[in-house]
Design a protein around this motif. Structure first.
Motif, mmCIF file in Angstrom:
data_model
loop_
_atom_site.group_PDB
_atom_site.id
_atom_site.type_symbol
_atom_site.label_atom_id
_atom_site.label_comp_id
_atom_site.label_asym_id
_atom_site.label_seq_id
_atom_site.Cartn_x
_atom_site.Cartn_y
_atom_site.Cartn_z
ATOM 1 N N ASN A 340 122.380 -88.868 31.871
ATOM 2 C CA ASN A 340 121.047 -89.498 33.023
ATOM 3 C C ASN A 340 119.626 -89.157 33.255
ATOM 4 O OD1 ASN A 340 122.755 -92.811 33.285
ATOM 5 N ND2 ASN A 340 123.752 -91.174 32.544
ATOM 6 N N THR A 344 115.745 -90.220 32.735
ATOM 7 C CA THR A 344 115.278 -90.624 34.372
ATOM 8 C C THR A 344 114.080 -89.641 34.451
ATOM 9 O OG1 THR A 344 117.668 -91.439 35.286
ATOM 10 C CG2 THR A 344 115.598 -90.262 36.904
ATOM 11 N N LYS A 345 114.143 -88.349 34.044
ATOM 12 C CA LYS A 345 112.712 -87.754 34.063
ATOM 13 C C LYS A 345 112.217 -88.478 32.700
ATOM 14 C CE LYS A 345 113.531 -83.085 34.319
ATOM 15 N NZ LYS A 345 114.265 -81.774 34.079
ATOM 16 N N GLN A 347 111.272 -91.480 32.384
ATOM 17 C CA GLN A 347 110.924 -92.393 33.070
ATOM 18 C C GLN A 347 110.181 -92.471 34.094
ATOM 19 O OE1 GLN A 347 113.743 -95.511 32.441
ATOM 20 N NE2 GLN A 347 114.632 -94.328 30.945
ATOM 21 N N GLY A 349 111.352 -90.068 36.784
ATOM 22 C CA GLY A 349 112.134 -89.072 37.626
ATOM 23 C C GLY A 349 111.266 -87.941 38.214
ATOM 24 N N CYS A 374 112.937 -91.740 42.619
ATOM 25 C CA CYS A 374 112.319 -92.293 41.607
ATOM 26 C C CYS A 374 111.797 -93.777 41.462
ATOM 27 C CB CYS A 374 114.010 -93.279 41.327
ATOM 28 S SG CYS A 374 115.373 -92.137 40.601
ATOM 29 N N LEU A 379 116.086 -97.318 36.892
ATOM 30 C CA LEU A 379 116.280 -95.984 36.371
ATOM 31 C C LEU A 379 117.236 -95.504 36.300
ATOM 32 C CD1 LEU A 379 113.105 -93.805 37.262
ATOM 33 C CD2 LEU A 379 113.163 -95.684 36.005
ATOM 34 N N THR A 381 119.511 -92.536 36.651
ATOM 35 C CA THR A 381 120.509 -92.224 37.365
ATOM 36 C C THR A 381 121.081 -92.518 38.701
ATOM 37 O OG1 THR A 381 118.717 -91.352 38.266
ATOM 38 C CG2 THR A 381 119.253 -89.989 36.924
ATOM 39 N N SER A 392 119.823 -90.425 43.930
ATOM 40 C CA SER A 392 118.335 -90.996 43.198
ATOM 41 C C SER A 392 117.759 -91.160 44.430
ATOM 42 C CB SER A 392 118.838 -92.355 42.179
ATOM 43 O OG SER A 392 119.165 -91.068 41.531
#
Ligand code: NAD
Length: 427
Positions: A340, A344-345, A347, A349, A374, A379, A381, A392
């Motif tokens: 996760n 997230t990174k 996308q 984060g 975020c 996202l 996480t 988050s």
């Protein structure tokens, strides 16, 4: 000969292996090493346990005066208090939770047994209004029979108490299925239950995997109610299984709990609460505050202070009393968290702290306090329950906006608001 500690299941007042002789190893999350050997319940073992509970239900137990049943509940509570340290040690070895928490827990859990002991002889019915002369409608509460109590690995003793104590107080009998991820403490508990002299078969303790053990238990035709705590995917299976026996089902499921901090909040207080809420028990709590919304006026300042605090958390071996965060309970969870975070990174984060496995022990499942900024709460996480120490963080402008954002998630369990405006807090 294996040097592992060996456990047996408790069925009908007897200590038994699985009829298949199958066992599995339970691992110590601190070092990924097996430390105990546990019988793996087959469908036949489940059937034995349910039949033992059913036989006990047909015996003296539901006919005892409530105050007589209450004596057993109080005795269980006292056994918990007397054995708090032993139970705490076993739970810590099996789950990686901090001993300083597990050690105290049994004393608190004992109060549940005391409470339901007091309630046993105060269960009331109702007289219902009905518009027919000469007809009276009343409800009375009666025991229903065999209850299947299914618990997740975290806080097993507590989650068992919330099922077992009321069920016994009313005169039901119970089959407890402990989690395959940390089954040991429930067998230690079963020994204490036996010592109270409670009639054989009133409480039975088994363990095993979802399939066949959980499946056979929840579909068994002599089970009248399934009391379940765990994840939503398992809950879906249980609802499907309960179509077989048309049992009642109660479900306590997961969470992705939001916390909002307004510009006017006492920041020190909020940081204390948020840190405990997401990093306590390494974030492995259904009510972990894992989504944080900061009002824009304090966003940068607050996030810096919070990150500083998270970086100070002392990671270590769970038996040490000065350790503030121990390992995760299992390797699978660590992988879920890593996946996760990676997504997230990708996308957008931004990691403020943590984010990668902790080097404290290469064998154990250590993951550090992690904070991720975020841009939006869709996202991974921020959206998924991770059951780990991952927070988050998002921003907001107005109260209406943050309420919408907090509610915009498939889970609903707990939530928090930090503000000095009492009316807003209540709203
Ligand atoms: P899980 O759902 O994987 O397992 C829970 C129990 O269900 C285990 O004993 C497991 O063996 C059993 N099980 C698995 N498949 C089954 C099946 N097909 N039929 C019957 N039983 C089956 O949960 P977990 O990973 O052990 O625990 C974490 C989850 O529990 C998280 O989602 C967490 O939020 C939730 N939880 C909720 C609360 C609450 O009070 N709401 C409290 C603690 C944990």
């Amino acid at each position: 000969m294996s040097k592992l500690k060996q456990y047996k299941m408790f069925i009908g007042g007897n200590w038994v292996d699985s009829e298949t002789k199958k066992t599995f190893e339970t691992l110590n999350p601190e070092n990924n090493k097996p430390w105990a050997l546990v019988p793996e319940a087959s469908s036949k073992d489940v059937d034995d346990a349910v039949k033992a509970a059913h036989k006990a239900f047909e015996g003296e137990w539901p006919k005892l005066l409530p105050r007589e049943r209450a004596k057993f509940l109080r005795a269980i509570g006292q056994k918990l208090r007397d054995n708090a340290e032993l139970l705490g040690k076993v739970e810590t070895i099996d789950t990686g939770k901090l001993f300083r928490e597990t050690n105290k827990q049994a004393n608190y859990i004992a109060e549940y047994y005391d409470y339901y002991a007091g309630l046993a002889d105060k269960v009331e019915g109702t007289v219902l209004p009905i518009d027919k002369p000469n007809v009276q409608a009343v409800t009375t509460r009666i025991p229903i029979g065999v209850i299947a109590a299914i618990v997740p690995w975290n806080s097993q003793m507590f989650l068992t108490a919330t099922k077992l104590a009321p069920a016994l107080a009313m005169g039901n009998t119970v089959v407890i299925k402990s989690s395959e991820l940390a089954p040991a403490v429930m067998f230690e508990f079963a020994k204490l239950i036996e010592e109270t002299g409670i009639p054989k078969g009133v409480v039975n303790v088994i363990t095993g995997f979802g399939d066949p053990c959980g499946k056979a238990l929840t579909a068994h035709n002599l089970v009248e109610k399934v009391a379940f705590t765990g994840g939503p995917e398992t809950a879906r299976h249980i609802i499907r299984n309960s179509a077989e026996n048309l049992s009642e089902v109660s479900l306590e499921l997961g969470g992705k709990s939001p916390v909002a901090v307004f510009d006017d909040a006492d920041q020190e207080n909020a940081i204390n609460g948020i840190t405990a809420g997401i990093f306590g028990a390494s974030g492995q709590s259904c009510i972990a505050g894992s989504r944080l919304y900061l009002q824009k006026g304090i966003y940068n300042e607050f996030l810096e202070k919070l990150t500083k605090r998270a970086n100070k958390i002392k990671i270590g071996t769970p038996m040490d009393t000065d350790t503030e965060m121990g390992p995760l309970s299992n390797f699978k969870q660590l992988e879920v968290i890593e996946k996760n975070i990676k997504l997230t990174k990708e996308q957008g984060g931004t990691i403020k702290c943590g984010g990668e496995r902790h080097p404290f022990s290469n064998e154990g499942y250590y993951f550090p306090p992690t904070i991720i900024e975020c841009e939006n709460h869709n996202l991974p996480t921020a959206e998924n329950e991770l059951f780990g120490p991952v927070l988050s963080v998002m921003n907001f402008d107005t109260e209406d906006e943050v309420i919408k954002k907090m509610n915009d998630n498939k889970y609903g369990l707990s939530s928090g608001v930090y503000t000095s405006d009492f009316s807003r807090g209540l709203r």
